[in-house]
Design an enzyme around this catalytic site. Structure first.
Site, PDB file in Angstrom:
ATOM      1  N   TYR A 130       0.604  -1.462   0.020  1.00 32.46           N
ATOM      2  CA  TYR A 130      -0.641   0.030   0.216  1.00 32.46           C
ATOM      3  C   TYR A 130       0.713   1.472   0.196  1.00 32.46           C
ATOM      4  CZ  TYR A 130      -3.970   3.261   0.255  1.00 32.46           C
ATOM      5  OH  TYR A 130      -4.970   4.541   0.922  1.00 32.46           O
ATOM      6  N   SER A 237       6.243   9.158  12.854  1.00 35.74           N
ATOM      7  CA  SER A 237       8.023   8.494  13.202  1.00 35.74           C
ATOM      8  C   SER A 237       7.752   9.723  14.791  1.00 35.74           C
ATOM      9  CB  SER A 237       7.866   9.730  12.326  1.00 35.74           C
ATOM     10  OG  SER A 237      10.012   8.309  11.895  1.00 35.74           O
ATOM     11  N   GLN A 259      12.640  14.899  11.346  1.00 29.46           N
ATOM     12  CA  GLN A 259      11.265  13.812  11.786  1.00 29.46           C
ATOM     13  C   GLN A 259      10.244  14.762  11.924  1.00 29.46           C
ATOM     14  OE1 GLN A 259      10.440  10.743  12.051  1.00 29.46           O
ATOM     15  NE2 GLN A 259      13.264  10.820  12.287  1.00 29.46           N
ATOM     16  N   HIS A 262       7.708  15.312   9.577  1.00 29.55           N
ATOM     17  CA  HIS A 262       6.804  14.614   8.995  1.00 29.55           C
ATOM     18  C   HIS A 262       6.046  14.703   9.059  1.00 29.55           C
ATOM     19  CE1 HIS A 262       9.146  11.976   6.971  1.00 29.55           C
ATOM     20  NE2 HIS A 262      10.038  11.690   7.495  1.00 29.55           N
ATOM     21  N   GLU A 327      12.038   4.656  17.744  1.00 28.90           N
ATOM     22  CA  GLU A 327      12.587   4.067  16.092  1.00 28.90           C
ATOM     23  C   GLU A 327      13.960   4.562  15.187  1.00 28.90           C
ATOM     24  OE1 GLU A 327       9.462   6.508  13.761  1.00 28.90           O
ATOM     25  OE2 GLU A 327       9.458   5.569  12.046  1.00 28.90           O
ATOM     26  N   HIS A 328      14.413   6.146  15.344  1.00 26.06           N
ATOM     27  CA  HIS A 328      15.662   5.976  14.574  1.00 26.06           C
ATOM     28  C   HIS A 328      16.500   6.808  16.290  1.00 26.06           C
ATOM     29  CE1 HIS A 328      12.765   6.838  11.577  1.00 26.06           C
ATOM     30  NE2 HIS A 328      13.601   6.568  10.865  1.00 26.06           N
ATOM     31  N   ASP A 361      16.541   6.979   5.790  1.00 24.66           N
ATOM     32  CA  ASP A 361      15.399   7.336   5.017  1.00 24.66           C
ATOM     33  C   ASP A 361      15.304   7.147   3.653  1.00 24.66           C
ATOM     34  OD1 ASP A 361      13.929   7.814   6.374  1.00 24.66           O
ATOM     35  OD2 ASP A 361      14.292  10.350   6.758  1.00 24.66           O
ATOM     36  N   GLU A 415       0.596 -36.448  28.662  1.00 20.98           N
ATOM     37  CA  GLU A 415      -0.619 -36.263  28.097  1.00 20.98           C
ATOM     38  C   GLU A 415      -1.949 -36.739  27.472  1.00 20.98           C
ATOM     39  OE1 GLU A 415       1.297 -33.310  25.227  1.00 20.98           O
ATOM     40  OE2 GLU A 415       3.260 -32.317  26.584  1.00 20.98           O
ATOM     41  N   HIS A 420      -0.943 -40.051  20.207  1.00 19.50           N
ATOM     42  CA  HIS A 420       0.249 -39.283  19.587  1.00 19.50           C
ATOM     43  C   HIS A 420       1.176 -41.149  19.920  1.00 19.50           C
ATOM     44  CE1 HIS A 420      -1.610 -35.717  19.551  1.00 19.50           C
ATOM     45  NE2 HIS A 420      -0.424 -35.128  19.844  1.00 19.50           N
TER      46      HIS A 420
END
Lengths: 439, 439
Positions: A130, A237, A259, A262, A327-328, A361, A415, A420
């Site tokens: 997207y 961001s 930043q 943005h 994030e950064h 970036d 179990e 099994h």
């Protein structure tokens, strides 16, 4: 004014905790509307997508015009300047070179018991990317999402990018072409996510959807998760810069503003060991904010979400950084590698004053799709791994089954899973009946 | 009766599509109740957890009794038999040996432009593992979740396991001890997930939550996702067996039943190239269902969700397998490796007739937490990667910035992000002003 804190303040812990828990994003509740859009696309396919595109994007489409044609893409790409084309090519080449190194290896070995074990990586069969329209329609994001998919070996990669009023961004189409994208659809919003996840008469469904988007897109991605894979739901961001006094305040100011520009919800934080340097950066930011094109957005982000924190030393700075899990993270200090060792939660680290975050970036090579909102504590940026899945492999010989099967029988019994155990014991029985058989 | 299909049937495509889209799970809508539980735990901490445990588990706790004490764990572990202990040890050792090989490498290199690039893996700081109580309280799941976390280097690993009426499963505690779990809390449900995600006075919050659970646990995990990381939301278990005629029908019957006995929503499918072999397996299943302890569950699962599909050849079988994208795939054919190459979507592949799927549940080594409900198309089983995150690293020299910075400026300009461009150009300006500086 951004928040000004110092770890020596009596109320530091309270104010820092408030900063950490600050809610920066308005999340309008569009979930009900999105559920209806998805149901409509599942029910009516192309017709629903076309109706919704007319409604939201003021664009009338026919099914055969959902996708850009090759000649339309040619015409749009012709509008890209040679300089822009060269920049996209350089970015693509560097992103590709970085992500090729991420490709994981298959493995296969035989252990002392004779069991052959391993795993195998395979790409998803189809991925959808997207790309937002309008202001945040970034060609760099096309490269950052599409190139890892293609490096991973995804055979079919489709893009959805809305074109409100028919306006397409030539650089987005050029980036898609450079990255090797297979299909580009001029649709957006929740209807695009629904079309990618469930398919329509014209658009074949994909297995994984990545890429940023508005509240509608994010809600739609959450809803189709499970039917398809999705990448993270990205928040606004963030950058954290740790800088000592031996930096140009204007450089750090620009890194923080890059930043902040943005969007208003972005967050820029400076941690410094020198309060006077913090003041100098604040002054440099004020000066830049007088002329910056996006001064309204950047100024609001800096004033509402920004912070300057003075610490006693870099050890304290690293500890705060780990609580922020940015994030950064830019480390503008004398020995950034040493400081990086202590900063264990961050999406991406930029080392030294010659590495502005903006390099990451666009052209650094590492991915710019990174975990936000403190999720770097437990998640990673986009990579080839997002477009691969691992199948584990095991092969027993009769001898291997004889060696480890009894333990499986014991655990199955513990179990209370009788079948099994029987699936092992029936085979071991055969071995006991005919000990020469080696299968 | 399970569904009996053959690719030569005229209505095969319709019936196979119905099988694929079959909804096997009742998902009660507990989301509102879960939201309230989470809010309560966030608000009142321990007190809420204690009230909810009294209500749901009929167990009165004080804050100091939320965690099992070391002596309580000692006493429970003493109840485990030597054979069970040995089986758990063998399983743990094999799971550890497999997962150690999954540990990814850090990387660092310098490219021709002088940019030093790479990435670094670090473990999450704290993980929480949910273990169901009652019927599905499996010690094997403790090993499968806890060992990858510890191999990844997670310093703090907490388990929540409800003990309705105070009943604890000694094997679960023993498995936790063997795996190196640090804390064990006797709480469950959405309140346990909320406590792990947000913390209480007694329980410190974690960064990642994994492990299976009921509808309340699944809904709680979805809700806390973002605040913490989660693993997948697991659906009912599935197996697909592809078998030629050269197999013992009883072995294949037991393999199918070992999935069916998990719960009524489980799904077992046989694809065979020999219709007569399919009939023989059906007969063997009917025979086993007369005596199996869990014959009611297994019988219902097989009758409602089971299927036997006859194909013309193995190529067709692989194509159907890829549409099913099974959690577990057993290849009981002459050349399983060759067939595995064509089966590109599967959580785990078991090669050859001496590798019953149950081996993978316990002692094979690979993880038994695997993608269900066709999500093997885009996701992988649990691994050390679920407890690690990657930080990308970049360091520019002045020369590297001079080489690639102009492309970043061009793209920043194309995206109308002026401060991004300025953060590069301010630095390049310095280089132009004093070309000798090497930073």
């Amino acid at each position: 004014m951004p928040q000004i804190l110092a770890t020596t303040d009596a109320d530091f812990e309270t104010r820092f905790a408030d900063l950490l828990s600050m809610k920066r994003e308005d999340s309008p509740d569009v979930d009900a509307a999105v559920a209806q859009i998805i149901a409509d696309v599942r029910e009516r396919g192309d017709a629903a997508v076309i109706d919704l595109t007319a409604k939201f994007d003021k664009l009338d489409l026919a099914p055969e015009r959902l996708a850009f044609s090759a000649s339309e893409i040619d015409a749009l790409c012709a509008l890209v300047t040679a300089e822009e084309r060269a920049a996209l090519d350089l970015a693509a080449e560097r992103i590709r070179a970085y992500h090729v190194r991420q490709m994981p290896q298959d493995a296969k070995w035989t252990d002392p018991e004779g069991a052959t074990l391993g795993w195998r990586w395979t790409p998803v069969s189809a991925a959808g990317l997207y790309v937002p329209g309008g202001l945040a329609s970034y060609p760099s994001s096309v490269l950052m999402n599409a190139i890892p998919a293609k490096v991973a070996g995804v055979p079919r990669l489709a893009i959805c990018v809305p074109t409100p009023n028919g306006q397409a961004n030539p650089l987005v189409l050029m980036a898609a072409r450079i990255a090797g994208v297979d299909e580009v659809y001029r649709i957006g919003g929740a209807q695009a996510i629904a079309a990618l996840a469930y398919g329509t008469q014209t658009i074949a469904p994909v297995d994984k959807i990545t890429g940023p988007g508005n509240a509608f897109v994010a809600a739609a991605k959450r809803r189709v998760f499970g039917k398809v894979g999705i990448d993270m739901i990205a928040g606004p961001s963030e950058i954290l810069v740790i800088a000592d006094a031996d930096n140009d305040p204007d450089w750090i100011a620009l890194d923080l503003l890059s930043q902040a520009e943005h969007d208003e919800s972005a967050q820029s934080i400076l941690i410094t060991t020198d309060a006077a340097f913090g003041t100098a950066v604040q002054e440099a930011i004020n000066k830049r904010l007088q002329t910056l094109d996006r001064r309204e957005i950047a100024g609001k982000s800096w004033q509402v979400n920004g912070a300057i924190i003075t610490t006693r030393d870099l050890t304290e700075a690293a500890a705060l950084s780990n609580r922020i899990a940015p994030e950064h993270l830019e480390l503008c200090v004398a020995d950034p590698e040493a400081l990086a060792k202590d900063c264990i939660h961050a999406g991406a680290i930029f080392l030294g004053q010659w590495t502005p975050e903006a390099i990451g970036d666009y052209v650094g090579g590492p991915n710019h799709v990174l975990p936000t909102a403190r999720s770097a504590r437990f998640s990673s940026g986009l990579s080839v791994m997002d477009f691969l899945k691992r199948t584990t492999m095991a092969r027993m010989t009769p001898a291997a089954l004889a060696a480890i099967g009894p333990a499986a029988e014991a655990l199955a019994s513990a179990e209370s899973l009788e079948a099994h155990g029987l699936s092992v014991s029936a085979r071991l029985q055969r071995l006991n009946d005919s000990p020469k058989k080696t299968g």
